[in-house]
Design a protein around this motif. Structure first.
Motif, PDB file in Angstrom:
ATOM      1  N   ILE A 280      -2.791  -6.217   0.402  1.00 37.45           N
ATOM      2  CA  ILE A 280      -3.845  -7.232   0.405  1.00 37.45           C
ATOM      3  C   ILE A 280      -3.787  -8.211   1.582  1.00 37.45           C
ATOM      4  N   PRO A 281      -2.634  -8.841   1.907  1.00 34.15           N
ATOM      5  CA  PRO A 281      -2.646  -9.818   3.005  1.00 34.15           C
ATOM      6  C   PRO A 281      -3.110  -9.267   4.354  1.00 34.15           C
ATOM      7  N   PRO A 282      -2.545  -8.138   4.839  1.00 34.00           N
ATOM      8  CA  PRO A 282      -3.026  -7.650   6.139  1.00 34.00           C
ATOM      9  C   PRO A 282      -4.487  -7.228   6.118  1.00 34.00           C
ATOM     10  N   LEU A 283      -4.933  -6.602   5.019  1.00 32.94           N
ATOM     11  CA  LEU A 283      -6.346  -6.216   4.941  1.00 32.94           C
ATOM     12  C   LEU A 283      -7.247  -7.452   4.913  1.00 32.94           C
ATOM     13  N   GLY A 284      -6.871  -8.448   4.119  1.00 36.14           N
ATOM     14  CA  GLY A 284      -7.694  -9.650   4.005  1.00 36.14           C
ATOM     15  C   GLY A 284      -7.792 -10.411   5.301  1.00 36.14           C
ATOM     16  N   LEU A 285      -6.689 -10.580   6.000  1.00 36.56           N
ATOM     17  CA  LEU A 285      -6.697 -11.321   7.263  1.00 36.56           C
ATOM     18  C   LEU A 285      -7.375 -10.518   8.367  1.00 36.56           C
ATOM     19  N   GLY A 286      -7.152  -9.204   8.375  1.00 36.13           N
ATOM     20  CA  GLY A 286      -7.844  -8.365   9.358  1.00 36.13           C
ATOM     21  C   GLY A 286      -9.351  -8.408   9.163  1.00 36.13           C
ATOM     22  N   LEU A 287      -9.781  -8.354   7.902  1.00 32.72           N
ATOM     23  CA  LEU A 287     -11.220  -8.415   7.611  1.00 32.72           C
ATOM     24  C   LEU A 287     -11.798  -9.768   8.032  1.00 32.72           C
ATOM     25  N   ALA A 288     -11.027 -10.834   7.878  1.00 33.43           N
ATOM     26  CA  ALA A 288     -11.494 -12.167   8.284  1.00 33.43           C
ATOM     27  C   ALA A 288     -11.775 -12.224   9.780  1.00 33.43           C
ATOM     28  N   THR A 289     -10.933 -11.574  10.581  1.00 35.86           N
ATOM     29  CA  THR A 289     -11.165 -11.578  12.035  1.00 35.86           C
ATOM     30  C   THR A 289     -12.397 -10.770  12.408  1.00 35.86           C
TER      31      THR A 289
ATOM     32  N   ILE B  22      -2.025   1.540   5.693  1.00 34.63           N
ATOM     33  CA  ILE B  22      -0.861   2.420   5.558  1.00 34.63           C
ATOM     34  C   ILE B  22       0.272   1.744   4.790  1.00 34.63           C
ATOM     35  N   GLY B  23       0.035   0.498   4.330  1.00 35.92           N
ATOM     36  CA  GLY B  23       0.992  -0.159   3.457  1.00 35.92           C
ATOM     37  C   GLY B  23       2.098  -0.908   4.160  1.00 35.92           C
ATOM     38  N   VAL B  24       1.767  -1.616   5.235  1.00 36.46           N
ATOM     39  CA  VAL B  24       2.758  -2.418   5.962  1.00 36.46           C
ATOM     40  C   VAL B  24       2.311  -3.873   5.930  1.00 36.46           C
TER      41      VAL B  24
ATOM     42  N   GLY C 152       0.216   2.761   0.661  1.00 33.00           N
ATOM     43  CA  GLY C 152      -0.820   3.192   1.601  1.00 33.00           C
ATOM     44  C   GLY C 152      -1.933   3.990   0.955  1.00 33.00           C
ATOM     45  N   PHE C 153      -3.034   4.114   1.687  1.00 30.42           N
ATOM     46  CA  PHE C 153      -4.232   4.791   1.161  1.00 30.42           C
ATOM     47  C   PHE C 153      -3.968   6.237   0.795  1.00 30.42           C
ATOM     48  N   TYR C 154      -2.966   6.870   1.428  1.00 30.61           N
ATOM     49  CA  TYR C 154      -2.669   8.275   1.175  1.00 30.61           C
ATOM     50  C   TYR C 154      -2.141   8.513  -0.235  1.00 30.61           C
TER      51      TYR C 154
ATOM     52  N   PRO D  24       5.578  -3.427 -12.689  1.00 27.52           N
ATOM     53  CA  PRO D  24       6.020  -4.158 -11.498  1.00 27.52           C
ATOM     54  C   PRO D  24       5.728  -3.410 -10.204  1.00 27.52           C
ATOM     55  N   ASN D  25       5.916  -2.086 -10.219  1.00 25.02           N
ATOM     56  CA  ASN D  25       5.633  -1.302  -9.018  1.00 25.02           C
ATOM     57  C   ASN D  25       4.144  -1.314  -8.690  1.00 25.02           C
ATOM     58  N   THR D  26       3.310  -1.155  -9.720  1.00 28.16           N
ATOM     59  CA  THR D  26       1.864  -1.206  -9.494  1.00 28.16           C
ATOM     60  C   THR D  26       1.473  -2.531  -8.860  1.00 28.16           C
ATOM     61  N   ALA D  27       2.005  -3.620  -9.399  1.00 26.98           N
ATOM     62  CA  ALA D  27       1.711  -4.957  -8.868  1.00 26.98           C
ATOM     63  C   ALA D  27       2.194  -5.094  -7.430  1.00 26.98           C
ATOM     64  N   ALA D  28       3.415  -4.631  -7.167  1.00 27.04           N
ATOM     65  CA  ALA D  28       3.992  -4.781  -5.826  1.00 27.04           C
ATOM     66  C   ALA D  28       3.224  -3.976  -4.788  1.00 27.04           C
ATOM     67  N   GLN D  29       2.867  -2.733  -5.120  1.00 26.40           N
ATOM     68  CA  GLN D  29       2.191  -1.880  -4.146  1.00 26.40           C
ATOM     69  C   GLN D  29       0.776  -2.372  -3.846  1.00 26.40           C
ATOM     70  N   VAL D  30       0.108  -2.944  -4.834  1.00 23.77           N
ATOM     71  CA  VAL D  30      -1.207  -3.560  -4.589  1.00 23.77           C
ATOM     72  C   VAL D  30      -1.037  -4.755  -3.662  1.00 23.77           C
ATOM     73  N   ALA D  31      -0.039  -5.588  -3.936  1.00 24.06           N
ATOM     74  CA  ALA D  31       0.143  -6.828  -3.178  1.00 24.06           C
ATOM     75  C   ALA D  31       0.552  -6.584  -1.732  1.00 24.06           C
ATOM     76  N   ILE D  32       1.239  -5.488  -1.470  1.00 16.94           N
ATOM     77  CA  ILE D  32       1.652  -5.179  -0.100  1.00 16.94           C
ATOM     78  C   ILE D  32       0.436  -5.027   0.816  1.00 16.94           C
TER      79      ILE D  32
END
Length: 374
Positions: free
Chosen positions: A235-244, A268-270, A313-315, A225-233
């Protein structure tokens, strides 16, 4: 009694504890990443292997306990979150009972929920003592340095040991056993559900429920569950930022600015970096976030990546077991969000300055100079 106000106050106290806990866990995750890189120079491919944890270099020993709980940073998680929840409730007087209660919670395997309860018990016990115990002025200094820490710790320990500790420990053990028993499709489905919940409301109640539950299971050796949650945190900001970045013409200037910030916040995981997009077009953005997060999370878990720290986050990426799969899953989820966002959105129509000037001149022709000035 305003139940809603009480609930809000408790939520604020819990979030204070989490905010103080995060730097310690981040430090542990970064140290694990450093140790993984350093271990590679000695031909050690898996720093989680007990033979290396017990017999190899000191930094790996420091970051891996004999009972398999993972890093010392995670071992400190319960005392710290308990202490600072108590601090949020009762100021400095709550810290000592909170630390002691959190340590007992960890020893009883009462889990993350037990640590939250410990902090609240310690904090409110101390708060009531400060409010109702009145000593002569000559003895007032005894209250904060002796009575509060001793009596507060005693009350906290008794309630944890004999009231809440065992039920929480049983709940934690039962849930852990059930989740550990999941294999194959069930694991992937669980990861998809957790990922979709995290991507749904970006730090809202659904997101917090999934992330908190995932964190609660960490010290019981349940990592999916933690692996899934940390990946999902991420994806949305990275995906939308990349779209712009890929197609600026589909976003107005405000969202383009938000996109640059979203990329950084994603790294950074926000997850809140994606909120401006969700507010602007919820029916287009939320489904894309949920699908991308669910796919990325299920890929990471299904292909065997294991994140033992509550760090997105990437760190902390190099501290993940099979980190290359973990990063691949993030990339796939990110590209899905980006692709669906660009597919759903139309180009932004912006009137040129020349067109606006022509309109001004046309309007001016309908009025005399005096009328226009008036």
């Amino acid at each position: 009694m305003n139940v809603k106000k009480i609930g809000k106050t408790i939520e604020q106290n819990i979030m204070t504890g989490i905010s103080y806990m995060i730097p310690v866990v981040i430090a542990g995750a970064v140290l694990m990443a450093i140790s993984r890189v350093g271990a590679s120079f000695y031909g050690i491919s898996d720093i989680w292997d007990d033979k290396w944890a017990n017999n190899a270099n000191l930094i790996i020993q420091f970051l891996h306990t004999d009972d398999g709980w993972g890093s010392i940073a995670l071992g400190l998680m319960f005392p710290i979150i308990s202490a600072f929840i108590a601090y949020s409730v009762a100021d400095k007087g709550g810290i000592a009972p909170g630390i002691i209660g959190g340590t007992l919670v960890a020893n009883m395997n009462a889990g993350f929920l037990g640590a939250l309860a410990s902090g609240l018990i310690a904090g409110y016990a101390v708060k009531l003592m400060i409010k109702y115990i009145h000593l002569p002025k000559s003895a007032e200094s005894v209250l904060p340095v002796f009575i509060v820490p001793v009596l507060g710790s005693l009350i906290t320990l008794i309630l944890i040991q004999y009231v809440i500790g065992v039920p929480f420990a049983d709940l934690n053990t039962g849930l852990s056993a059930w989740l550990k028993g999941m294999t194959g499709t069930n694991r992937i489905l669980l990861a998809a559900i957790v990922g979709g919940m995290v991507g749904f409301d970006l730090g809202g109640p659904v997101n917090k429920a999934a992330v908190t539950t995932a964190m609660a299971l960490l010290t019981s050796g349940v990592y999916d569950p933690n692996t899934a949650a940390q990946v999902a945190i991420i994806i949305p900001p990275l995906g939308l930022g990349l779209a712009t970045i890929i197609s600026k013409k589909k976003f107005n200037s405000e969202l383009q600015e938000a996109g640059n910030a979203a990329v950084v916040m994603g790294l950074i995981g926000v997850s809140e970096g994606a909120i401006p997009f969700a507010v602007e077009s919820p029916l287009k953005v939320i489904p894309a976030n949920v699908i991308g997060s669910a796919v990325g999370s299920s890929l990471a878990v299904g292909l065997g990546a294991v994140n033992r720290a509550p760090i997105s986050g990437f760190y902390g990426w190099l501290a993940v077991e099979k980190w290359w799969i973990y990063i691949f899953a993030i990339a796939v989820g990110t590209l899905i969000v980006t692709g669906l966002t660009l597919l759903f959105r139309r180009n932004v129509v912006v009137e040129s300055n020349e067109h606006l000037e022509e309109n001004d001149e046309t309007i001016g022709n309908y009025f005399s100079e005096d009328e226009w000035e008036s």
